[in-house]
Design a protein around this motif. Sequence first.
Motif, PDB file in Angstrom:
ATOM      1  N   CYS C  57      58.182  43.066  -4.705  1.00  0.00           N
ATOM      2  CA  CYS C  57      56.991  43.810  -4.280  1.00  0.00           C
ATOM      3  C   CYS C  57      55.907  42.789  -3.962  1.00  0.00           C
ATOM      4  O   CYS C  57      55.388  42.121  -4.865  1.00  0.00           O
ATOM      5  CB  CYS C  57      56.546  44.731  -5.425  1.00  0.00           C
ATOM      6  N   ARG C  58      55.588  42.667  -2.701  1.00  0.00           N
ATOM      7  CA  ARG C  58      54.686  41.593  -2.275  1.00  0.00           C
ATOM      8  C   ARG C  58      53.726  42.087  -1.213  1.00  0.00           C
ATOM      9  O   ARG C  58      53.968  43.124  -0.565  1.00  0.00           O
ATOM     10  CB  ARG C  58      55.536  40.446  -1.679  1.00  0.00           C
ATOM     11  N   LEU C  60      52.182  42.514   2.291  1.00  0.00           N
ATOM     12  CA  LEU C  60      52.720  42.381   3.663  1.00  0.00           C
ATOM     13  C   LEU C  60      51.600  41.944   4.603  1.00  0.00           C
ATOM     14  O   LEU C  60      51.859  41.431   5.685  1.00  0.00           O
ATOM     15  CB  LEU C  60      53.298  43.726   4.139  1.00  0.00           C
ATOM     16  N   CYS C  86      50.988  46.425   0.975  1.00  0.00           N
ATOM     17  CA  CYS C  86      52.083  45.982   0.090  1.00  0.00           C
ATOM     18  C   CYS C  86      53.408  46.602   0.534  1.00  0.00           C
ATOM     19  O   CYS C  86      53.434  47.601   1.249  1.00  0.00           O
ATOM     20  CB  CYS C  86      51.798  46.433  -1.335  1.00  0.00           C
ATOM     21  N   GLY C  87      54.470  46.007   0.091  1.00  0.00           N
ATOM     22  CA  GLY C  87      55.789  46.590   0.402  1.00  0.00           C
ATOM     23  C   GLY C  87      56.883  45.846  -0.327  1.00  0.00           C
ATOM     24  O   GLY C  87      56.634  44.781  -0.924  1.00  0.00           O
ATOM     25  N   CYS C  88      58.055  46.417  -0.269  1.00  0.00           N
ATOM     26  CA  CYS C  88      59.230  45.789  -0.884  1.00  0.00           C
ATOM     27  C   CYS C  88      59.975  45.037   0.195  1.00  0.00           C
ATOM     28  O   CYS C  88      60.291  45.626   1.242  1.00  0.00           O
ATOM     29  CB  CYS C  88      60.142  46.840  -1.496  1.00  0.00           C
TER      30      CYS C  88
END
Lengths: 607, 89, 89, 423
Positions: C57-58, C60, C86-88
Amino acid sequence: GLYFPRKEYSENVYIDQPAGTPLLRIHALRDSRGEATHFHLCQNLIVSRARSHENHWFQIREKTGLLYLSKSLDREDFNMLSVGSWMPLSKVMLYVFLSSHPFQEKECDSAMRTTVFLSLINATAPACSSLTARQLCFTEMDLSFHIKENKPPGTFHQLQLPSVHHLCQNLSISYKLLAAEGMPFRYNENTTGVSVTQRLDREERERYELIAKCTVREGFREMQVEVPFLVNVLDEDDSPPFLPNGTDTADAVVEFNRKEGTVLATLTVYDADTTPIYPLESSRKKYTGTIITDDPWISETFRVEHIFDEIHFSPNGSQVRGTQHEYKLVLNKSISVTEHRSFQLDVLVNDTEFHGPERSVMLHFNVSILPVSIQFPNMTYQFTVNRNAERFAQIGKICIENCMKFRGVNITYKLLSPNVSCYPVSILQGREDRWGSVYVNDSSVLRRPECKEIQYTIQATDKQSRKHTKTLLTVVLEGTLLKKEEDCPDSCAVSKHQAECEECGGLGVLTGRCQWRQGSGKGITTNYSTCTPSIKTCPDGTCDVIESKDAAVCPQDCTSGNIIGGHGKGIGNLGIKSGHGICYCFPRQNCYCEKDDIKEQLCDDVC
Amino acid sequence: EVSVSELGLGYESDETVLFRYCSGTCEAAVRSYDLSLKSMRSRRRIKKEKVRARPCCRPLAYDDDVSFLDAYNRYYTVNELSAKECGCV
Amino acid sequence: EVSVSELGLGYESDETVLFRYCSGTCEAAVRSYDLSLKSMRSRRRIKKEKVRARPCCRPLAYDDDVSFLDAYNRYYTVNELSAKECGCV
Amino acid sequence: PSPPGQDPHGWRVPVDCVRANELCAAEPSCSSRYRTLRQCLAGRDRNTMLANKECQAALEVLQESPLYDCRCKRGMKKELQCLQIYWSIHLGLTEGEEFYEASPYEPVTSRLSDIFRLASIFSGMDPATNSKSNHCLDAAKACNLNDNCKRLRSGYISTCSKEISATEHCSRRRCHKALRQFFDRVPSEYTYRLLFCSCKDQACAERRRQTIVPSCSYEDKEKPNCLDLRNTCRTDHLCRSRLADFHTNCQASFQSLTSCPGDNYQACLGSYAGLIAGFDMTPNYVDASPTSITISPWCSCKGSGNMEEECEKFLHDFTENPCLRNAIQAFGNGTDVNLSPKNPSPPITLPPKTEKSPALPDDINDSNTMYDTSVITTCTSVQEHGPKLNKSREQSLCYSETQLTTDIMPDQKTFVDQKAGGS
């Protein structure tokens, strides 16, 4: 009229063969005795790609049908005729026409014709000594002929090759026709002509397999070669329709299945003639099936469907093709549950192309339409519901008498609201379902102690006739309330292990807890492990009407999203039909199927 | 190249597919965001456990879908199997 | 908002900046790539240690650069400090 | 030198029909005659056309124009337009329904041996040498390692094996379209190996039979009559052309050593593959017998009435065709007839290595990777065979690339605002 025993002939033509060289003998067969035969070449020579060229080289004897070279073909002629062809040999086509009187030019297109393919070979004719027995005795074309049934006898082929006979006078080439006993064919040693000796009856036999045997003698050397010699008998419509075992009557009962398109009864009519299924439309018109009635209700309510299929009859041992016509009495529209009558319905079957007597047959259907009652079996319904059940828990099914047999009868079910404030369940019905499904619609009511036993009235109504019936449904709430587990997902399908599965609830659960289905089997199997609100209904390969209300109830049956890991999708690409190991889903997102045997922690979040 | 059976997805097939994966450290891709996050978490200013204060080496694009015939003569298609492009995110 | 000093980047300033970070699980973003990688790693088919078989999870995208005047009246600008999306991955 | 458009023998050198149509349109006398001829033929009654003087005059002029001998190339740009022009002339001039129609396509000059050489170059493996292995499996492996082949193969397999509903097993139209794209766009070095691989056991033969996903592209609830199937095919210009091409290049001929016209196996296999490209006429292996090759379209001669002979002749051109069988076996055994072709095929210029440099470097000899060579050990964007990194001392770097856009995961708290989060 006159006709050819072959659709096409073929022969080779070499460069510089002298004018007058005979190439090919074409025969014609008569339609009636005494008919005269006149052969004629019309139009030009068709070269490749529909290019035509004036015919200077080939002629046919009007009386005998002998095709011969009227002018020798030199190399220049060959080059001119093979323009546009990139093959080492060039094929040209000639059309030979047939008439029972001397020819006028304009008749060329209307008359009967056969095609002659001449392979122009860019070399001089090979010496007889260099030819094999096969080449000396027979051309490349297969010896396969067709003779119309019911026609007079006649000669239809000459085994001897005119060009070989003309060139190789020093060789002795003789033929024999090997045939089983009693075959209606004769071979003339002198002319090497083969003739049919009597009128043939296709319904008796439609195919004759003989063998043409050739012996070539040159001095002391003798060579023999045999090739198949086939005769197919062409059919004429000379047989009337008949009933296989005399049955021209059938009962047609309409009771529970009252849906448009239902086949009520079928009667079969045979015909010894063939009925080609190509082109379909013309064949279907050949045999008609008409309902004989002047009652408009009958014409509106019923139709006759006709399908025909090729079958085989075996008169005296040989197999002969015939036709089986099936006439199906079909409901042309759905019939009301109240309709009730009986009558005989007649269908006239007519073989339009048969011109003899008895060309038609009458079929009779004894139709009886029974009324059906819309009523519940004489009982009331009682369902017990666990107070820990969650929304969309499937409680039970409601069905009128014989409901599963009904077709074309649209019964809708309704719960009339009870006289108390407790109203935990509702009813739903899928588009194709013939029953109503009772489910928990408001789980908060289940938790209220004052709600113990709730009585509903169920009403079932037939849409078409508006007839309806009622019965009672008692819902009894039972069980002690369980403590709600913290941070449980709202869908059972999210849990990947038995422990976390059985300690949580989720939408659709019956007892407040999800159920773990332990799968078995290797690889990708329909019996995969998964966590479900109710093993009985999920996964069962069907995304039913209640499961489709919320994606979190049973994604295993209803997901149309990505499924990652070894899996097979369900019908219509819905749900997980088969999976590898454990299948779990994040509703409205992905589903996963994976083996759970990997314990090693792989670089977790914080590393 | 890996045989499909060895992918461990449950499919049984002798067909081989290309399997490329990403690996390596991302130290050179750390940003101000990561330094601040690490610092605040170490000083208990952020209580969230599921927090990552370092870029991770992951595929940025995947090869096209791959299809194969399994040992039971059924066709399957798998997408996002092999990494086409890697990077630190 | 956080004060610049609390960012732990070594700046001393009472100015406050917006600091957003990403957190949460990425279980629902696992791909066939991850399952295969995990399976092959566990069967020692791949020996690479620095391998990640799960999305992380970082951010984007990052918010725009932020500037401030520190305690010694000097201006500084910091980029890629706060998560915008954010996103995976 | 011979006048333009003519070769030394004075024969017109055929141009493609699109070009011929342009030439004719640019020439008033030709274009008006062509319009007249189309009107004559529109009436579908060829006899009235022959009787009409104006039609006859138009025909004579057109016989001298490039339109008369024009042809098309398989897979050319505007192939369908080219075929429509071809049939607009030839449909009317033929004497009604001919059993064998001339192919509208230009003759194939390349030979099987050219394909073997290219196949061994691309896949580094001679298709026929290693006799032990399952050649059809090898063909699938070779395809999976070529981006273009893999993508288009997966394209048709996923389309053809996707169930639409309980009643509709698959979308046959979309499946045929995807199959046609595969056969038109993937070089025959790959497609032939999948289609014509030779087999020693039933598993291999079944894999070969499954190549075109027959449950969707080939089988159907019922078998139509073959003449009905042919008739439907001939109403579609593309199908009609591919069938004519098959008959022209695969019709068994006794004059040739191989039973194939012009002894050209490649021409026959090419036109067979052309027929697979997405029509109901699609032929396939009828069983998984490794020893005997039997191919047939999905049709039967049941219910042919008096046309049974013609129907069986049409069917036997598939089921008992020595040329087709020899061509398939020749490809499977990696042999070609070594006849010096009459007009030697043009020298094969090897296509530039089209394979896109692999997006991820293949660390072939990465010692510590127990596993296979093509696994990548550096998390880096694409590097074309960069310098050999010394693994022991300096760890391989992983620097970021363009962002991956990912939907926000709902169970993800996107912004944990420091203030809202409360410390």
